[in-house]
Scaffold this active site. Sequence first.
Site, PDB file in Angstrom:
ATOM      1  N   ASP A   1     -14.185   0.463   6.481  1.00 12.35           N
ATOM      2  CA  ASP A   1     -13.102   0.868   5.595  1.00 12.35           C
ATOM      3  C   ASP A   1     -12.110   1.789   6.298  1.00 12.35           C
ATOM      4  O   ASP A   1     -11.038   2.060   5.767  1.00 12.35           O
ATOM      5  CB  ASP A   1     -13.664   1.598   4.373  1.00 12.35           C
ATOM      6  CG  ASP A   1     -14.524   0.694   3.517  1.00 12.35           C
ATOM      7  OD1 ASP A   1     -14.279  -0.517   3.502  1.00 12.35           O
ATOM      8  OD2 ASP A   1     -15.455   1.204   2.866  1.00 12.35           O
TER       9      ASP A   1
ATOM     10  N   ASP B   1      -3.845  -5.269  -5.129  1.00  7.76           N
ATOM     11  CA  ASP B   1      -3.142  -4.014  -5.417  1.00  7.76           C
ATOM     12  C   ASP B   1      -1.652  -4.150  -5.740  1.00  7.76           C
ATOM     13  O   ASP B   1      -1.026  -3.172  -6.146  1.00  7.76           O
ATOM     14  CB  ASP B   1      -3.258  -3.006  -4.262  1.00  7.76           C
ATOM     15  CG  ASP B   1      -4.678  -2.560  -3.997  1.00  7.76           C
ATOM     16  OD1 ASP B   1      -5.477  -2.560  -4.944  1.00  7.76           O
ATOM     17  OD2 ASP B   1      -4.992  -2.213  -2.854  1.00  7.76           O
TER      18      ASP B   1
ATOM     19  N   ASP C   1       0.803  -1.221   0.000  1.00  4.50           N
ATOM     20  CA  ASP C   1       0.000   0.000   0.000  1.00  4.50           C
ATOM     21  C   ASP C   1       0.836   1.272   0.000  1.00  4.50           C
ATOM     22  O   ASP C   1       0.370   2.329   0.425  1.00  4.50           O
ATOM     23  CB  ASP C   1      -0.979   0.011   1.182  1.00  4.50           C
ATOM     24  CG  ASP C   1      -2.133   0.985   0.961  1.00  4.50           C
ATOM     25  OD1 ASP C   1      -2.560   1.133  -0.192  1.00  4.50           O
ATOM     26  OD2 ASP C   1      -2.591   1.593   1.940  1.00  4.50           O
TER      27      ASP C   1
END
Length: 347
Positions: A322, A171, A133
């Site tokens: 989230d 990701d 990330d």
Amino acid sequence: MYGSRGVGASVARRASAAVLGAALLATGCSGDGDGDGANGGGGTGAGAGITQRPKDVTPFWVNPDGTAARQLAALEKAGKKDEAARIRKIAEQPTGEWISPDNPEEQARGFTEAADKAGRTALLVLYNIPHRDCGQYSQGGAADGDAYRAWIDGVAKGIGDRPATVVLEPDAVLHLVDSCTPDQFHEERYDLLKGAIAKLTALENTKVYLDAGNAGWGKPDQIFEPLKWAGIDRADGFSVNVSNFYTTEDSIAYGKELSAKVGGKHFVVDTSRNGNGPYTEGDPGERWCNPPGRALGETPTVRTADPLVDAYLWVKRPGESDGECKGGPKAGQWWGEYAVKLAQGSD
């Protein structure tokens, strides 16, 4: 990664699948709801009333002692029938078990043994790549390449010859393409992903889907070559829309266009929260975070709208926050109120 490229890199990073599904990785918690991951849900706890879905609809394991099942039991005990009925919509579906950094072998063994005992396939999510990330909300991951290889070895040993479907590193490839991950880490990441795919696909009954972004991020011609460099040719396919809200229709269109560029590979779609599509109001930089008015999407199934789509999956667990926005708790923590609203939106 969320939304269009025009939103900007900082917004894209904030909306990574990491943020949306993996605070439990930072805390060492796992999908069985008790934080150790070892039991994999035994069916004797709060969720003992949860049963498995018909195998011809979905072969994936429903954790009978997961967080939603526990919430369901608490609501039923409190006599809150309407809320319980809505949470049951989540508790009775198979969802991804995100393997945390600690004791990967024990976790993978616990989940796959429980699934195998029930005659089902475990759905595992691996999210521990170094420099994860890009140092943003869900930063972390393995300390270095050697640590990651050892972690993958542990996962593989824990799975053994039991059935498992793995969604590999949400990701990880995307952040190589959007300039989020610094250049000096690219070569190692490609090598680690190729190694993970080779290790896991060598297992007798394990399928691997390498993450490939989502319909709102960009065009397939920006990511298909990096997917090849990451070893997509040896994987069973790729995943799209992990932890995102893009519609199934748009996700299939994106996946089919990408499939044509990577040798006709099949793919899976995360439909966990895409029932009403993406949120388009408010601050564009926070549309990804606990957006209101969303709904559960298609329930997990292998009966999909296109032969290239192997399954609709709930990779993200509906009901987990989230992040600390719009009244939510920390990322990855169960938020019962939001879970009820997601289920209500799909009524």
